[in-house]
Write a protein that holds these residues in place. Structure first.
Motif, PDB file in Angstrom:
ATOM      1  N   ASN A 114       0.842  -1.199   0.000  1.00 27.18           N
ATOM      2  CA  ASN A 114       0.000   0.000   0.000  1.00 27.18           C
ATOM      3  C   ASN A 114       0.879   1.252   0.000  1.00 27.18           C
ATOM      4  O   ASN A 114       1.996   1.242   0.509  1.00 27.18           O
ATOM      5  CB  ASN A 114      -0.914  -0.001   1.227  1.00 27.18           C
ATOM      6  N   SER A 115       0.346   2.327  -0.554  1.00 25.26           N
ATOM      7  CA  SER A 115       1.122   3.561  -0.628  1.00 25.26           C
ATOM      8  C   SER A 115       0.663   4.610   0.372  1.00 25.26           C
ATOM      9  O   SER A 115       1.440   5.496   0.741  1.00 25.26           O
ATOM     10  CB  SER A 115       1.058   4.148  -2.042  1.00 25.26           C
ATOM     11  N   ARG A 116      -0.578   4.534   0.817  1.00 21.06           N
ATOM     12  CA  ARG A 116      -1.110   5.541   1.731  1.00 21.06           C
ATOM     13  C   ARG A 116      -1.317   4.937   3.106  1.00 21.06           C
ATOM     14  O   ARG A 116      -2.090   3.975   3.271  1.00 21.06           O
ATOM     15  CB  ARG A 116      -2.430   6.107   1.201  1.00 21.06           C
ATOM     16  N   ASP A 193       6.491  10.228   1.095  1.00 25.32           N
ATOM     17  CA  ASP A 193       6.122  10.109   2.506  1.00 25.32           C
ATOM     18  C   ASP A 193       7.221  10.650   3.423  1.00 25.32           C
ATOM     19  O   ASP A 193       7.233  10.391   4.621  1.00 25.32           O
ATOM     20  CB  ASP A 193       5.792   8.665   2.870  1.00 25.32           C
TER      21      ASP A 193
END
Length: 322
Positions: A114-116, A193
């Protein structure tokens, strides 16, 4: 290259190596008895292998887990100190190891793709737990120990600028632009991030000339000296306390949560469900203050991680020395 990226790449190479596996390990032979945990020795007859990554905090957490299992009656094999995140993770997935402490953010982003991140730490743990069911990994209740990114400043700079949150750092960057200088890793400086995402989330616009990239260890010393107003740190690092750094609160919850929680191979857990009750009180006691203290005893004072873990388990009354 950041510590998190180095660990991931090293683990990926390890996992990809032909015939790679956990081929070594030694018994944990601590002379411990039940204290507030392990009464009735509910793991009597179990043979459990404990794993961890190779950095200080993981070595301590792996030893804590193994000592808890021993007090509850298990025979424990110590396979802590596996290079990289992927190596220790895959050991639990494929059953070469039975359990180890893992971080929710690492699982969500690195392993599960996942990226978020999920802003709420409990929900972050829940989605990771649910997603890992299919991988044969059981997540037990998380700790408050959150080894995530932060900005920190020296005590002298804190006395001068009095910021305590990243929102206040953003305000300072607008009211006194030259006051906000940063020491960061190259990875942090360029990741969505990391610094770019943080600037966007908080409405900062820090000129490139005010951002200096350097290795992790140097960041702490330069921040403590005041060479930069703020340095990128990991929130459980023992050098925060030893260098008297002031950590900025991530009040908009931008950075991912990296809460430590026990992960157990599901087949092992089904056979030995008492693992949960043995580890729960220990996990509940772990927070950033505890982690900073224990990590500092190793990284600052030069003590042995396993001995640090044993001393803490005894001091907290979780186990008794035989």
């Amino acid at each position: 290259m950041s510590r998190r990226l180095r660990l991931f790449l090293a683990g990926a190479l390890l996992a990809a190596a032909p015939g790679c596996g956990l081929t070594s390990g030694s018994p944990m032979v601590d002379d411990v008895e039940p204290g507030s945990i392990g009464k009735g020795r509910p793991l009597e007859g179990a043979e459990l292998t404990v794993t961890s990554k190779e950095f200080t905090e993981q070595l301590i957490l792996g030893a804590i887990m193994g000592i808890a299992f021993q007090a509850a009656g298990a025979e424990v094999v110590d396979r802590t100190g596996i290079q990289g995140s992927v190596g220790s993770r895959e050991a639990v997935v494929n059953g070469e190891a039975d359990a180890g402490f893992e971080y929710t953010g690492t699982a969500w982003i690195t392993y599960q793709g996942n990226s978020r991140p999920v802003p709420d730490p409990r929900k972050q743990w829940e989605v990771v737990r649910d997603a890992d069911v299919r991988n044969g990994v059981t997540w037990l209740a998380p700790s408050r120990l959150n080894n995530t990114y932060a900005l920190a400043m020296s005590q002298a700079n804190y006395e001068k600028y009095r910021t305590r949150t990243l929102s206040e750092v953003a305000e300072l960057s607008k009211s006194d632009p030259g006051a906000v200088t940063l020491c960061v890793e190259g990875e942090f400086a360029n990741r969505a991030d990391g610094l770019p995402g943080m600037e966007k989330a908080y409405g900062m616009d820090i000129p490139a000339r005010d951002v200096t990239q350097m290795d992790t260890g140097i960041i702490y010393t330069q921040t403590a000296k005041g060479a930069c107003t703020y340095g990128e740190v990991f929130t459980t690092d023992g050098r925060i306390k030893s260098m008297n750094l002031v950590v900025m609160e991530d009040d908009r919850k931008f950075f991912p949560n990296y809460n430590a929680a026990p992960t157990v191979n599901t087949e092992t857990f089904e056979k030995w469900p008492a693992i949960a009750e043995v580890l729960a009180p220990v996990t509940a006691k772990l927070d950033n203050t505890v982690a900073q203290d224990l990590n500092a005893r190793v990284d600052v004072d030069g003590e042995d991680p396993h001995q640090v873990a044993l001393d803490w388990m005894v001091e907290e009354g979780f186990v008794k020395e035989g």
